[in-house]
Design a protein around this motif. Sequence first.
Motif, PDB file in Angstrom:
ATOM      1  N   VAL A  79       0.913  -1.039  -0.197  1.00  9.07           N
ATOM      2  CA  VAL A  79      -0.021  -0.011   0.153  1.00  9.07           C
ATOM      3  C   VAL A  79       0.773   1.176  -0.077  1.00  9.07           C
ATOM      4  CG1 VAL A  79      -1.849   1.011   1.307  1.00  9.07           C
ATOM      5  CG2 VAL A  79      -1.783  -1.302   1.237  1.00  9.07           C
ATOM      6  N   ALA A 193      -8.759  -4.629  -2.379  1.00 13.08           N
ATOM      7  CA  ALA A 193      -7.694  -3.631  -2.948  1.00 13.08           C
ATOM      8  C   ALA A 193      -8.440  -2.471  -3.509  1.00 13.08           C
ATOM      9  CB  ALA A 193      -7.004  -4.488  -3.801  1.00 13.08           C
ATOM     10  N   ASP A 194      -9.699  -3.018  -4.405  1.00 14.42           N
ATOM     11  CA  ASP A 194     -10.352  -1.895  -4.963  1.00 14.42           C
ATOM     12  C   ASP A 194     -10.984  -0.831  -4.340  1.00 14.42           C
ATOM     13  OD1 ASP A 194      -9.829  -3.072  -7.380  1.00 14.42           O
ATOM     14  OD2 ASP A 194     -11.694  -4.205  -7.560  1.00 14.42           O
ATOM     15  N   ARG A 197      -8.124   1.601  -3.254  1.00 12.89           N
ATOM     16  CA  ARG A 197      -7.810   2.438  -4.073  1.00 12.89           C
ATOM     17  C   ARG A 197      -8.881   3.514  -4.482  1.00 12.89           C
ATOM     18  NH1 ARG A 197      -7.043  -2.828  -7.541  1.00 12.89           N
ATOM     19  NH2 ARG A 197      -4.863  -3.486  -7.135  1.00 12.89           N
ATOM     20  N   ASP A 198     -10.048   3.367  -4.170  1.00 17.97           N
ATOM     21  CA  ASP A 198     -11.019   4.377  -4.214  1.00 17.97           C
ATOM     22  C   ASP A 198     -10.644   5.495  -3.147  1.00 17.97           C
ATOM     23  OD1 ASP A 198     -12.505   3.076  -6.155  1.00 17.97           O
ATOM     24  OD2 ASP A 198     -13.804   1.900  -4.808  1.00 17.97           O
ATOM     25  N   LYS A 202      -2.656   3.723  -3.666  1.00 19.19           N
ATOM     26  CA  LYS A 202      -2.158   2.749  -4.646  1.00 19.19           C
ATOM     27  C   LYS A 202      -1.974   1.555  -3.794  1.00 19.19           C
ATOM     28  CE  LYS A 202       1.509   1.880  -8.060  1.00 19.19           C
ATOM     29  NZ  LYS A 202       2.939   2.469  -8.474  1.00 19.19           N
ATOM     30  N   VAL A 203      -2.707   0.514  -4.431  1.00 23.67           N
ATOM     31  CA  VAL A 203      -2.776  -0.913  -3.816  1.00 23.67           C
ATOM     32  C   VAL A 203      -2.328  -1.975  -4.873  1.00 23.67           C
ATOM     33  CG1 VAL A 203      -3.826  -2.535  -2.230  1.00 23.67           C
ATOM     34  CG2 VAL A 203      -4.288  -0.192  -2.012  1.00 23.67           C
ATOM     35  N   GLU A 204      -1.380  -2.799  -4.735  1.00 25.52           N
ATOM     36  CA  GLU A 204      -1.251  -3.940  -5.393  1.00 25.52           C
ATOM     37  C   GLU A 204      -1.084  -5.334  -4.450  1.00 25.52           C
ATOM     38  OE1 GLU A 204      -1.602  -3.771  -8.403  1.00 25.52           O
ATOM     39  OE2 GLU A 204      -1.492  -1.606  -8.783  1.00 25.52           O
ATOM     40  N   THR A 446      -0.898  -7.438 -11.261  1.00 23.50           N
ATOM     41  CA  THR A 446      -0.442  -6.756  -9.880  1.00 23.50           C
ATOM     42  C   THR A 446       0.599  -7.224  -9.042  1.00 23.50           C
ATOM     43  OG1 THR A 446      -1.621  -6.228  -7.812  1.00 23.50           O
ATOM     44  CG2 THR A 446      -2.108  -8.458  -8.876  1.00 23.50           C
TER      45      THR A 446
END
Length: 781
Positions: A79, A193-194, A197-198, A202-204, A446
């Motif tokens: 993150v 993760a989504d 991100r909202d 930044k998340v992978e 990702t």
Amino acid sequence: MATYLYRIGRWAYLNKFKMIGIWLLVLVGMGVAAATLSKPTTESFSIPGVPSVKAQNEMVEAFPEKPKFSENIAITYVVQAPAGATLTEPEYQAAINTMVDQMKQFDGVKAPESIANPFDTYGTQQNPGSGRDAVVAFNEETFGTSPAEAQADAQVTSPINADATMVQLGAAFDVEAAADVSSVAHTEMDKIADQARDSGLKVEMSGTAMPQPAMGMTSELIGVAVGAIVMILTFASLVAWGMPLITAIIGVAIGMMGVTAATFFFDLSSETPILATMIGLAVGIDYALFILSRYRHEVHRSKTRAEAAGKAVGTAGSAVVFAGATVFIALAALFIVNIPFLTAMGLAAAGTVLVAVLVALTLLPAILGVFGEKAFAGRIKSLNPPDVTKHDPARRHNGQRWINQVVRRPGAFAIGGIVLLALITIPISGLKLGLPNNGNSDPGTTERMAYDMVVDGYGPGVNNPFVVVVNGSEIADESQRLVAFNGLVDQIRGVDDVAEAVISPGDISANSETAIISVIPASASGEDATQDLVKDLRGMESNVAEQTGLTYGVTGQTAIEIDVSDKLSSALIPYLIVVVGLAFILLMIVFRSILVPLTAALGFLLSIGATFGATVAIFTNGDLGLVGNPQPLVSFLPIILIGIVFGLAMDYQVFLVSRMREAYVHGMSAKEAIIDGFSHSSRVVAAAAAIMISVFAAFMLQDMVFIKAMGFALAIAVFFDAFVVRMTVIPAVLALLGDKAWSLPKWLDKILPNVDIEGDSLNKTLAAEEAAREVAAGAKV
């Protein structure tokens, strides 16, 4: 052999429904076994006995609570805060807390109470949590480290980077294998993760719990479709083309279900069924194609179709047996290198080849019996069928035109083919090997983005740490032992390419005799410096033992991968010697010659060299821009490629040259035999090669880079070996050798068994039986 195979083929033709019933029972039985015995495949590539695995076992023995590196099924979120912000800001802390709460609800999550916000449990240097304080206190009290040094060590093991712009969150799953992680959990992973991100983060994601690439059916369907077109062109029939496909699909289905059932008894990697499917489908079509082609030839020369089926199985079937035997030997011989996962892959593929041979010898003649006179119905008159009836005019095809040119100027064709392959081999000097990891995944995934984020936020070596497992049992005094542990940490920090080395709380065993030192390299896993670091750390172990009494081993996932690659590289030459040696003997028995097997083996070296050169150029060097993510070849690709390509090369050698020998032993001159044998077999060999190329090339559509590279390498290898080596260089060399090519010392001729691949004994037996029938008929009259 030809006589026995004749009887099998004839019986199968006459008892078609019995034979089909037998194979249906086998198919159903294997299906039941696969359904009841299957277990998940494994992603582990470790090799028992290598230094890293020994050190890992010592670690698990001293620290039973620590899982092996490949056995912890977990997910990690990386993150990152937006540019100019830190994760300590309230809105981002709220988003991280939401992520943590949702991770605790994962389907199948392990120890949810241990999942927490690192900013609360570990903290930053400005706002330390209990975890950071514990690390600082441990270093100060255990090793007498200064406060500043203890703070630095605490940052090394921190999940939060130094400027608090990035954090790693993790969760483990209570499952035995990655395949056991549910689809519900995978959906939850993406949802978390989504949502993060909202909120602007930044998340992978990365980790063994992530969904593994699935093998789609597109590759097989494309390969089968192209194979169908090739066979329609080959047989000029709308019926005959389907028979090799039917038998190949049944053979692959049985083989795959056998591999699935075998997972109950053995740990098989996810690549094992893919490799078995790839090779099983290709040889299954080819072996049936060779027998069917010979059957069409024999139909015009035999009294009954049952006799034609028997002759086809007795002659072409003999070649199939020996061709299959070379492939089987090449694959099964992988056990010689003593690498469990590679042995399993080889045996699984070899078993599929064995099934393909048995299906071609028995099920195909039974299917021919079902179709009877309609086997070659639906003739396409605009095409040029390979065999004509005695009433049709003789036809000249491209294979005859080609071989006439080769025999007319053998020196030019031999030298030209050799030079061409030698030039293509040149890029092999840049061969690099490694095992798949997130660092060489496609940039858009990702996993790759998470890897790159860690490199930017923590340093390149954090993705690939080493673990040094230290045994201090030879030092009796505990306080002196701890001093020695700490001294070794300082010594390791002075080694080139070491960014950090620390001992964390919980990394000293209960009896204080074993310690774990976490080593962070300064370079990434694929770099030469990282591999050199492993060698340097191991190289200084003897001096450390002599000076301090400490002994240690280097392990970790990266160290295991390096050891696997080294082990595979060192096994290449012994494997090649054994496989080529066994196949040389087999081919010497088949062709009753020394020079023919020798040219076959040397031709294989040419094709495999050019294959490696082309594969390195495309997949490692990125030449021609065909691959957007150039990277080292998977370390076990060369040895598997050698096994498969050698087997297939000998397939073409057997099918082409056996017809040449058949013509030679029946009285033709050496050059006439080359032309006659090539004319009879070139069309079907070219068709078989085209089918194999299409089947293998279609696997480049798979997601896994290893499969892409393997598909390309096998496809280009078949092209080089079939069209350049077997259909150009070998005939040219045989034309240059003349009668010498077929000579064999008398003493050796007496030793070698006579397998009669040309079917001479079969023809004599059939002639004797026919004469006996005529005598009996005359006596009755």
